[in-house]
Enzyme design. Structure first.
Site, PDB file in Angstrom:
ATOM      1  N   ARG A   1     -64.156  54.917  32.218  1.00 15.98           N
ATOM      2  CA  ARG A   1     -65.314  54.869  33.127  1.00 15.98           C
ATOM      3  C   ARG A   1     -66.656  54.760  32.396  1.00 15.98           C
ATOM      4  NH1 ARG A   1     -61.407  53.914  35.251  1.00 15.98           N
ATOM      5  NH2 ARG A   1     -60.420  54.885  37.061  1.00 15.98           N
TER       6      ARG A   1
ATOM      7  N   SER B   1     -64.954  58.777  44.202  1.00 17.82           N
ATOM      8  CA  SER B   1     -64.565  59.968  43.431  1.00 17.82           C
ATOM      9  C   SER B   1     -65.805  60.669  42.875  1.00 17.82           C
ATOM     10  CB  SER B   1     -63.642  59.579  42.284  1.00 17.82           C
ATOM     11  OG  SER B   1     -62.432  59.041  42.771  1.00 17.82           O
TER      12      SER B   1
ATOM     13  N   GLU C   1     -68.157  61.974  37.984  1.00 20.42           N
ATOM     14  CA  GLU C   1     -68.005  60.523  37.820  1.00 20.42           C
ATOM     15  C   GLU C   1     -69.101  59.802  38.592  1.00 20.42           C
ATOM     16  OE1 GLU C   1     -64.776  57.172  39.236  1.00 20.42           O
ATOM     17  OE2 GLU C   1     -64.054  58.816  38.005  1.00 20.42           O
TER      18      GLU C   1
END
Length: 302
Positions: free
Chosen positions: A174, A225, A295
């Site tokens: 990520r 998320s 995130e």
């Protein structure tokens, strides 16, 4: 900002608005105003706008479709640059796909699957734009952008631009080189895919879309998320084990469907969401000794 607004309008870069509420541009429907909001009409306009803004010494915050963002209640100082409809071009040549940073990732995955090209199946159901996905190495179902990206056209903070290869993007989970080492905006991407059986590809992508629809709360405004998975653990499972599903602060609520989602029940503020994030982090640390890192990208000033 009036002076800068006039300069940008004279340069005909696209839409230019003062004090635009950013809740209108995020999937969580939360966020205070941008001092100045710019939505360029094409790649050239992005470059021109950034050069003009850079000359004025005013900070720029880029956004895409706002699906992985929590914008704070006081909004964002300076300029918010949105990659939207002006950067939604698409060109497919054999197994190579060239696409604008403002293109919807879900739409791209659907279109590509119908052409019998494999590689984007994992993206079925992932909200957001191509630019945002390339920027943060979006992924799901065991794959991510780093597996298929050939190169990306990046516009840097001074208006200069450069193609970065997959290796130069320095991908990890990520994250990419663009977040801290070389801040920049993804205006175009080239993906290298493979030919495959169209029926199999479409079926796999639809299965992924259906899984998301069945397990994630897209009937409420949310930002995807909230936490990174603290591997080998999974964020949603830890939240569920801690008994936090359904826990609510103000208008922000932990989804009862998936523990790694916080939903806006209708009146949530960014402060509500931040308080809920902090509560979850404290409880998970206390119960399991696991640090929960966000995130979702939190931007602006509260």
């Amino acid at each position: 900002m009036e002076k800068l607004k006039k300069k940008l309008e004279e340069a005909n870069v696209g839409k230019v608005l003062l004090n635009e509420p950013l809740k209108n541009h995020t999937t969580m429907k939360i966020g205070g105003p941008a001092d100045l909001f710019v939505e360029p009409k094409n790649v050239e306009s992005v470059i021109n706008a950034i050069k003009i803004i850079h000359e004025e010494g005013i900070p720029i915050t880029p956004i895409g479709r706002g699906s992985n963002l929590l914008v704070l209640d006081e909004g964002i100082r300076g300029v918010v640059l949105k990659l939207g409809e002006g950067l939604n071009h698409l060109e497919v040549t054999g197994t190579e796909v060239r696409v604008g940073g403002g293109y919807s990732l879900v739409s791209l995955a659907t279109t590509i699957s119908k052409k019998g090209l494999s590689g984007f199946e994992f993206a079925g159901g992932i909200p957001g734009s191509v630019g945002g996905a390339v920027y943060m190495n979006a992924g799901a179902h065991g794959s991510d952008i780093s597996k298929i990206l050939a190169k990306a056209l990046i516009v840097f903070q001074d208006g200069s631009c450069e193609w970065l290869s997959n290796e130069e993007m320095n991908y990890s989970y990520r994250t990419s080189v663009l977040q801290k080492i070389r801040p920049g905006i993804v205006v175009e991407a080239v993906f290298q895919l493979k030919e495959g059986d169209k029926a199999t590809i479409v079926h796999e992508m639809q299965k992924n879309k259906d899984y998301r629809r069945e397990t994630q709360p897209y009937n409420y405004p949310c930002a995807g998320s909230i936490f990174r998975n603290p591997l080998p653990n999974y964020a949603g499972q830890l939240v569920e084990k801690a008994g936090l599903k359904g826990y609510q602060i103000g208008g922000a609520k932990v989804s009862e469907l998936h523990g790694n989602f916080i939903v806006n029940t209708g009146s949530a503020t960014a402060s509500d969401v931040l308080a809920l994030i902090k509560h979850i982090q404290n409880v998970i640390m206390e119960k399991f000794g696991v640090e929960m890192k966000t995130e979702v990208e939190i931007i602006g000033k509260n």
